[in-house]
Design a protein around this motif. Structure first.
Motif, PDB file in Angstrom:
ATOM      1  N   GLY A   1       0.787  -1.230   0.000  1.00  0.00           N
ATOM      2  CA  GLY A   1       0.000   0.000   0.000  1.00  0.00           C
ATOM      3  C   GLY A   1       0.817   1.278   0.000  1.00  0.00           C
ATOM      4  O   GLY A   1       0.261   2.357  -0.162  1.00  0.00           O
ATOM      5  N   CYS A   2       2.139   1.180   0.179  1.00  0.00           N
ATOM      6  CA  CYS A   2       2.988   2.387   0.191  1.00  0.00           C
ATOM      7  C   CYS A   2       3.128   2.961  -1.217  1.00  0.00           C
ATOM      8  O   CYS A   2       3.019   2.247  -2.208  1.00  0.00           O
ATOM      9  CB  CYS A   2       4.381   2.051   0.731  1.00  0.00           C
ATOM     10  SG  CYS A   2       4.409   1.731   2.502  1.00  0.00           S
ATOM     11  N   LYS A   3       3.404   4.257  -1.275  1.00  0.00           N
ATOM     12  CA  LYS A   3       3.660   4.949  -2.535  1.00  0.00           C
ATOM     13  C   LYS A   3       5.097   5.456  -2.529  1.00  0.00           C
ATOM     14  O   LYS A   3       5.741   5.480  -1.472  1.00  0.00           O
ATOM     15  CB  LYS A   3       2.708   6.132  -2.697  1.00  0.00           C
ATOM     16  CG  LYS A   3       1.262   5.723  -2.830  1.00  0.00           C
ATOM     17  CD  LYS A   3       0.375   6.936  -3.018  1.00  0.00           C
ATOM     18  CE  LYS A   3      -1.056   6.474  -3.266  1.00  0.00           C
ATOM     19  NZ  LYS A   3      -1.901   7.545  -3.734  1.00  0.00           N
ATOM     20  N   VAL A   4       5.582   5.885  -3.699  1.00  0.00           N
ATOM     21  CA  VAL A   4       6.930   6.448  -3.792  1.00  0.00           C
ATOM     22  C   VAL A   4       7.016   7.643  -2.842  1.00  0.00           C
ATOM     23  O   VAL A   4       6.117   8.480  -2.803  1.00  0.00           O
ATOM     24  CB  VAL A   4       7.263   6.867  -5.245  1.00  0.00           C
ATOM     25  CG1 VAL A   4       8.570   7.641  -5.297  1.00  0.00           C
ATOM     26  CG2 VAL A   4       7.332   5.640  -6.147  1.00  0.00           C
ATOM     27  N   GLY A   5       8.082   7.678  -2.059  1.00  0.00           N
ATOM     28  CA  GLY A   5       8.295   8.748  -1.089  1.00  0.00           C
ATOM     29  C   GLY A   5       7.847   8.389   0.317  1.00  0.00           C
ATOM     30  O   GLY A   5       8.274   9.009   1.285  1.00  0.00           O
ATOM     31  N   ASP A   6       6.978   7.377   0.461  1.00  0.00           N
ATOM     32  CA  ASP A   6       6.534   6.939   1.787  1.00  0.00           C
ATOM     33  C   ASP A   6       7.695   6.286   2.523  1.00  0.00           C
ATOM     34  O   ASP A   6       8.578   5.679   1.916  1.00  0.00           O
ATOM     35  CB  ASP A   6       5.396   5.914   1.689  1.00  0.00           C
ATOM     36  CG  ASP A   6       4.069   6.522   1.271  1.00  0.00           C
ATOM     37  OD1 ASP A   6       3.981   7.759   1.175  1.00  0.00           O
ATOM     38  OD2 ASP A   6       3.122   5.745   1.037  1.00  0.00           O
ATOM     39  N   VAL A   7       7.678   6.391   3.836  1.00  0.00           N
ATOM     40  CA  VAL A   7       8.634   5.683   4.684  1.00  0.00           C
ATOM     41  C   VAL A   7       7.830   4.662   5.487  1.00  0.00           C
ATOM     42  O   VAL A   7       6.920   5.020   6.231  1.00  0.00           O
ATOM     43  CB  VAL A   7       9.403   6.633   5.627  1.00  0.00           C
ATOM     44  CG1 VAL A   7      10.304   5.845   6.566  1.00  0.00           C
ATOM     45  CG2 VAL A   7      10.224   7.637   4.813  1.00  0.00           C
ATOM     46  N   ALA A   8       8.172   3.390   5.276  1.00  0.00           N
ATOM     47  CA  ALA A   8       7.475   2.303   5.967  1.00  0.00           C
ATOM     48  C   ALA A   8       8.243   1.938   7.230  1.00  0.00           C
ATOM     49  O   ALA A   8       9.458   1.758   7.192  1.00  0.00           O
ATOM     50  CB  ALA A   8       7.359   1.094   5.044  1.00  0.00           C
ATOM     51  N   ASP A   9       7.529   1.856   8.349  1.00  0.00           N
ATOM     52  CA  ASP A   9       8.111   1.386   9.603  1.00  0.00           C
ATOM     53  C   ASP A   9       7.863  -0.120   9.673  1.00  0.00           C
ATOM     54  O   ASP A   9       6.712  -0.551   9.770  1.00  0.00           O
ATOM     55  CB  ASP A   9       7.461   2.066  10.809  1.00  0.00           C
ATOM     56  CG  ASP A   9       7.760   3.553  10.875  1.00  0.00           C
ATOM     57  OD1 ASP A   9       6.941   4.291  11.432  1.00  0.00           O
ATOM     58  OD2 ASP A   9       8.820   3.974  10.361  1.00  0.00           O
ATOM     59  N   ILE A  10       8.930  -0.897   9.607  1.00  0.00           N
ATOM     60  CA  ILE A  10       8.822  -2.353   9.592  1.00  0.00           C
ATOM     61  C   ILE A  10       9.252  -2.887  10.952  1.00  0.00           C
ATOM     62  O   ILE A  10      10.383  -2.683  11.376  1.00  0.00           O
ATOM     63  CB  ILE A  10       9.715  -2.977   8.500  1.00  0.00           C
ATOM     64  CG1 ILE A  10       9.560  -2.267   7.151  1.00  0.00           C
ATOM     65  CG2 ILE A  10       9.497  -4.471   8.408  1.00  0.00           C
ATOM     66  CD1 ILE A  10       8.243  -2.436   6.469  1.00  0.00           C
ATOM     67  N   VAL A  11       8.345  -3.594  11.620  1.00  0.00           N
ATOM     68  CA  VAL A  11       8.666  -4.184  12.916  1.00  0.00           C
ATOM     69  C   VAL A  11       9.407  -5.493  12.678  1.00  0.00           C
ATOM     70  O   VAL A  11       8.895  -6.405  12.030  1.00  0.00           O
ATOM     71  CB  VAL A  11       7.387  -4.423  13.746  1.00  0.00           C
ATOM     72  CG1 VAL A  11       7.732  -5.072  15.085  1.00  0.00           C
ATOM     73  CG2 VAL A  11       6.634  -3.127  13.960  1.00  0.00           C
TER      74      VAL A  11
END
Length: 172
Positions: free
Chosen positions: A146-156
């Motif tokens: 669901g992320c888009k370019v520029g998003d920062v995903a927090d991965i646990v």
């Protein structure tokens, strides 16, 4: 209001056992299932018959081992039948390429060490880290969906939270 197809795709994946495959991936899965049914299952039956012919079943370790192997094989066949029954071939031309979805290739940057990597998100049975394919069910896969370019995903992850910036999304 009708939801976009990409939103439904993410929800369907999360809410059910449906898995999406490339045509090649589903073909490999079906070939494995057929091999187990047509080759391995008769081999297991023959091994049991041979062990049974060797005498007293109460003290026959070969018979016990053959029966256990058959049980494991039948569990694998049952699991694969369930996976194949819930498998869907994905028409990638219909997917929103602005979001990370299954069968997306995504270039990400680790915010901690600056390292960049590219992964393709695939069904769990198609995952192969050596070839850059990660499961959508893995922590990184789930975090990127669901992320888009520029998003920062927090991965646990087990040792904390990793931050990955989405640099590029593409289909190959």
């Amino acid at each position: 209001m009708k939801r976009p197809a990409a939103h439904n795709l993410i929800n369907e994946h999360i809410m059910s056992k449906v898995s999406y495959y490339s045509p090649e991936g589903l073909k490999k899965l079906k070939e494995e299932l057929n091999h187990l049914k047509d080759v391995e299952r008769p081999n297991a039956s023959n091994a049991i018959a041979e062990a049974r012919d060797k005498g007293d079943l109460s003290e026959n370790a070969e018979y016990d081992a053959a029966k256990e192997a058959q049980g494991m094989l039948e569990m694998r066949i049952s699991k694969l039948e369930e996976v194949v029954a819930n498998a869907r071939v994905l028409d990638e031309s219909q997917l929103d390429s602005s979001k990370v979805l299954i069968h997306s290739s995504v270039k990400i940057k680790n915010q901690t060490n600056g390292m960049e990597m590219t992964y393709k998100l695939v069904a769990q049975t198609e995952a192969d880290l050596k070839t850059g394919k990660i499961s959508v069910d893995s922590p990184i896969g789930k975090g990127l969906l669901g992320c888009k370019v520029g998003d920062v995903a927090d991965i646990v992850v087990p040792n904390g939270i990793m931050k990955f910036e989405v640099l590029e999304i593409f289909r190959d």
